[in-house]
Design a protein around this motif. Structure first.
Motif, PDB file in Angstrom:
ATOM      1  N   LEU A  93      37.763  22.163   8.808  1.00 49.52           N
ATOM      2  CA  LEU A  93      38.177  21.589  10.086  1.00 49.52           C
ATOM      3  C   LEU A  93      39.061  20.365   9.917  1.00 49.52           C
ATOM      4  N   THR A  94      38.885  19.640   8.831  1.00 46.40           N
ATOM      5  CA  THR A  94      39.676  18.423   8.603  1.00 46.40           C
ATOM      6  C   THR A  94      40.850  18.654   7.660  1.00 46.40           C
ATOM      7  N   ARG A  95      41.057  19.892   7.246  1.00 43.55           N
ATOM      8  CA  ARG A  95      42.159  20.247   6.335  1.00 43.55           C
ATOM      9  C   ARG A  95      42.068  19.488   5.014  1.00 43.55           C
ATOM     10  N   GLY A  96      40.839  19.426   4.471  1.00 42.58           N
ATOM     11  CA  GLY A  96      40.684  18.901   3.121  1.00 42.58           C
ATOM     12  C   GLY A  96      40.251  17.465   3.021  1.00 42.58           C
ATOM     13  N   ARG A  97      39.537  16.937   4.032  1.00 41.21           N
ATOM     14  CA  ARG A  97      39.161  15.513   4.009  1.00 41.21           C
ATOM     15  C   ARG A  97      37.687  15.280   3.685  1.00 41.21           C
ATOM     16  N   ALA A  98      36.959  16.315   3.292  1.00 37.62           N
ATOM     17  CA  ALA A  98      35.513  16.160   3.090  1.00 37.62           C
ATOM     18  C   ALA A  98      35.173  15.765   1.663  1.00 37.62           C
ATOM     19  N   TRP A  99      34.182  14.891   1.543  1.00 36.02           N
ATOM     20  CA  TRP A  99      33.485  14.628   0.290  1.00 36.02           C
ATOM     21  C   TRP A  99      32.175  15.419   0.293  1.00 36.02           C
ATOM     22  N   PHE A 100      31.682  15.751  -0.895  1.00 36.19           N
ATOM     23  CA  PHE A 100      30.370  16.375  -1.038  1.00 36.19           C
ATOM     24  C   PHE A 100      29.485  15.384  -1.774  1.00 36.19           C
ATOM     25  N   GLY A 101      28.834  14.499  -1.013  1.00 31.84           N
ATOM     26  CA  GLY A 101      27.994  13.465  -1.602  1.00 31.84           C
ATOM     27  C   GLY A 101      26.544  13.899  -1.633  1.00 31.84           C
ATOM     28  N   VAL A 102      25.952  13.951  -2.823  1.00 35.37           N
ATOM     29  CA  VAL A 102      24.595  14.479  -2.979  1.00 35.37           C
ATOM     30  C   VAL A 102      23.781  13.616  -3.942  1.00 35.37           C
ATOM     31  N   ASP A 133      25.448  24.479  -8.574  1.00 30.55           N
ATOM     32  CA  ASP A 133      25.820  25.844  -8.985  1.00 30.55           C
ATOM     33  C   ASP A 133      26.174  26.689  -7.768  1.00 30.55           C
ATOM     34  N   ILE A 134      25.348  26.607  -6.743  1.00 35.42           N
ATOM     35  CA  ILE A 134      25.578  27.385  -5.526  1.00 35.42           C
ATOM     36  C   ILE A 134      26.869  26.953  -4.846  1.00 35.42           C
ATOM     37  N   ALA A 135      27.121  25.641  -4.807  1.00 36.50           N
ATOM     38  CA  ALA A 135      28.360  25.140  -4.212  1.00 36.50           C
ATOM     39  C   ALA A 135      29.581  25.657  -4.967  1.00 36.50           C
ATOM     40  N   ASP A 136      29.522  25.645  -6.298  1.00 37.09           N
ATOM     41  CA  ASP A 136      30.645  26.158  -7.087  1.00 37.09           C
ATOM     42  C   ASP A 136      30.956  27.605  -6.707  1.00 37.09           C
ATOM     43  N   ARG A 137      29.924  28.404  -6.491  1.00 35.73           N
ATOM     44  CA  ARG A 137      30.118  29.795  -6.124  1.00 35.73           C
ATOM     45  C   ARG A 137      30.667  29.925  -4.688  1.00 35.73           C
ATOM     46  N   MET A 138      29.988  29.284  -3.763  1.00 36.51           N
ATOM     47  CA  MET A 138      30.350  29.464  -2.351  1.00 36.51           C
ATOM     48  C   MET A 138      31.738  28.898  -2.041  1.00 36.51           C
ATOM     49  N   PHE A 139      32.093  27.761  -2.622  1.00 32.49           N
ATOM     50  CA  PHE A 139      33.401  27.175  -2.350  1.00 32.49           C
ATOM     51  C   PHE A 139      34.537  28.091  -2.802  1.00 32.49           C
ATOM     52  N   THR A 140      34.275  28.921  -3.803  1.00 33.30           N
ATOM     53  CA  THR A 140      35.308  29.834  -4.297  1.00 33.30           C
ATOM     54  C   THR A 140      35.211  31.228  -3.689  1.00 33.30           C
ATOM     55  N   GLY A 141      34.264  31.432  -2.764  1.00 32.05           N
ATOM     56  CA  GLY A 141      34.148  32.722  -2.104  1.00 32.05           C
ATOM     57  C   GLY A 141      33.274  33.724  -2.821  1.00 32.05           C
ATOM     58  N   ASP A 142      32.529  33.288  -3.827  1.00 27.17           N
ATOM     59  CA  ASP A 142      31.647  34.189  -4.567  1.00 27.17           C
ATOM     60  C   ASP A 142      30.347  34.353  -3.775  1.00 27.17           C
ATOM     61  N   SER A 143      30.107  35.527  -3.227  1.00 21.79           N
ATOM     62  CA  SER A 143      28.910  35.774  -2.422  1.00 21.79           C
ATOM     63  C   SER A 143      27.877  36.610  -3.161  1.00 21.79           C
ATOM     64  N   SER A 144      27.991  36.652  -4.484  1.00 20.44           N
ATOM     65  CA  SER A 144      27.026  37.427  -5.269  1.00 20.44           C
ATOM     66  C   SER A 144      25.660  36.752  -5.231  1.00 20.44           C
ATOM     67  N   ARG A 165      38.650  22.340  -2.719  1.00 21.44           N
ATOM     68  CA  ARG A 165      37.307  22.092  -3.227  1.00 21.44           C
ATOM     69  C   ARG A 165      36.917  20.646  -2.935  1.00 21.44           C
ATOM     70  N   PRO A 166      35.891  20.398  -2.110  1.00 21.66           N
ATOM     71  CA  PRO A 166      35.496  19.020  -1.837  1.00 21.66           C
ATOM     72  C   PRO A 166      35.013  18.319  -3.105  1.00 21.66           C
ATOM     73  N   PRO A 167      35.489  17.109  -3.360  1.00 23.63           N
ATOM     74  CA  PRO A 167      35.026  16.400  -4.553  1.00 23.63           C
ATOM     75  C   PRO A 167      33.550  16.064  -4.448  1.00 23.63           C
ATOM     76  N   VAL A 168      32.859  16.166  -5.564  1.00 27.06           N
ATOM     77  CA  VAL A 168      31.420  15.917  -5.624  1.00 27.06           C
ATOM     78  C   VAL A 168      31.170  14.473  -6.049  1.00 27.06           C
ATOM     79  N   LEU A 169      30.413  13.748  -5.240  1.00 32.32           N
ATOM     80  CA  LEU A 169      29.920  12.431  -5.617  1.00 32.32           C
ATOM     81  C   LEU A 169      28.412  12.529  -5.766  1.00 32.32           C
ATOM     82  N   ILE A 170      27.904  12.157  -6.935  1.00 32.93           N
ATOM     83  CA  ILE A 170      26.467  12.134  -7.167  1.00 32.93           C
ATOM     84  C   ILE A 170      25.993  10.691  -7.102  1.00 32.93           C
TER      85      ILE A 170
END
Length: 280
Positions: A93-102, A133-144, A165-170
């Motif tokens: 929705l933001t055209r690439g402005r999201a962070w993935f902070g976890v 791991d799940i994020a890596d799959r889902m962000f690339t469209g892997d639905s296995s 791909r939203p950047p990951v902040l831990i």
């Protein structure tokens, strides 16, 4: 800017006003805390606090430039595919402005009060690995199917996919587990500005550098963020000088909080500092 205290006298209009100043004034990111009740030590648990994902959706609609993220989302709060779907939606929705902070989460009183199972620390680190791991799959469209120790997903679909791909902040500063995971899995870390002249920050960054060397990861690939507080006595000049000092420690990104809700005047101290700070 991290928006921690939500007790504006005019409610959502106060948030709208601060977001506009931050967005138009050139601040890099508007961060929100992912808590279920107010956890700011300068406030109290019954104080106003918007839910994080809903708040990010609102911010997405009223901003056009600033990046948006949670600092940080505890892995027990949401099922992993729901968490990833939320961030992918925000990014699309933001055209690439999201962070993935976890992070693994830490506030036991909050979890018990709200009925959220927190689980042992060891299990939460394992869950965080599986979430990534799940994020890596889902962000690339892997639905296995995904079969982990803690999470089993039969076919996680992420459509639409994120714009990028939203950047990951831990979040977290633990030297044995958290910073090692940052070195292996994250695009950014988050440290804390302690009143010791940068001694702790420099030490934590040395630890991170060693973990990067051990993992074969270029240290400079990781964005180093620092949570720091704007004080009532701060001016544009004093804030710029503090950022200059923090940059000398190795910090790339100041994540600024304040006591009490952000006001137009305090927010404009940050925006007025942008040209000088970005020139470091």
């Amino acid at each position: 800017m991290t928006v921690t205290d939500h007790a504006w006298a005019d409610g959502v209009d106060g948030l709208r006003r601060i977001a506009a100043i931050a967005d138009e004034g050139g601040l890099d990111t508007i961060w929100v805390p992912d808590h279920l009740f107010q956890a700011d030590p300068t406030s109290h648990p019954q104080a106003e606090l918007f839910e994080a994902v809903s708040m990010l959706g609102f911010l997405a609609a009223i901003t056009s430039r600033a990046r948006l993220g949670m600092l940080v989302s505890p892995v027990p709060f949401r099922p992993p595919a729901v968490q990833v779907k939320a961030i992918a939606t925000l990014d699309a929705l933001t055209r690439g402005r999201a962070w993935f902070g976890v992070g693994i989460g830490w506030e036991g009183d909050e979890a018990r009060a709200m009925g959220v199972p927190l689980g042992p620390t060891k299990a939460r680190f394992e869950q965080l690995e599986e979430l990534l791991d799940i994020a890596d799959r889902m962000f690339t469209g892997d639905s296995s199917p995904y079969v982990g120790q803690h999470f089993q997903l039969e076919g996680p679909i992420c459509s639409p996919r994120p714009a990028s791909r939203p950047p990951v902040l831990i979040g977290g500063t633990g030297e044995q587990k958290t910073l090692r995971m940052v070195a292996r899995r994250a695009d950014a870390c988050n440290l804390f500005d302690l009143p010791d002249g940068g001694t702790t920050v420099r030490h934590k960054l040395d630890v991170l550098r060693k973990h990067c060397e051990d993992s074969g990861r270029p240290y400079d690939e990781i964005e180093k963020t620092l949570s720091t507080r704007l004080t009532p006595d701060d001016t544009v000049g004093s804030f710029v000088e503090r950022c200059r000092e923090q940059a000398s420690w190795g910090i790339d990104h100041a994540v600024v909080i304040r006591t009490g809700p952000w006001t137009p005047e305090s927010a404009r101290i940050l925006t007025a500092a942008v040209p000088e700070v970005t020139a470091f």
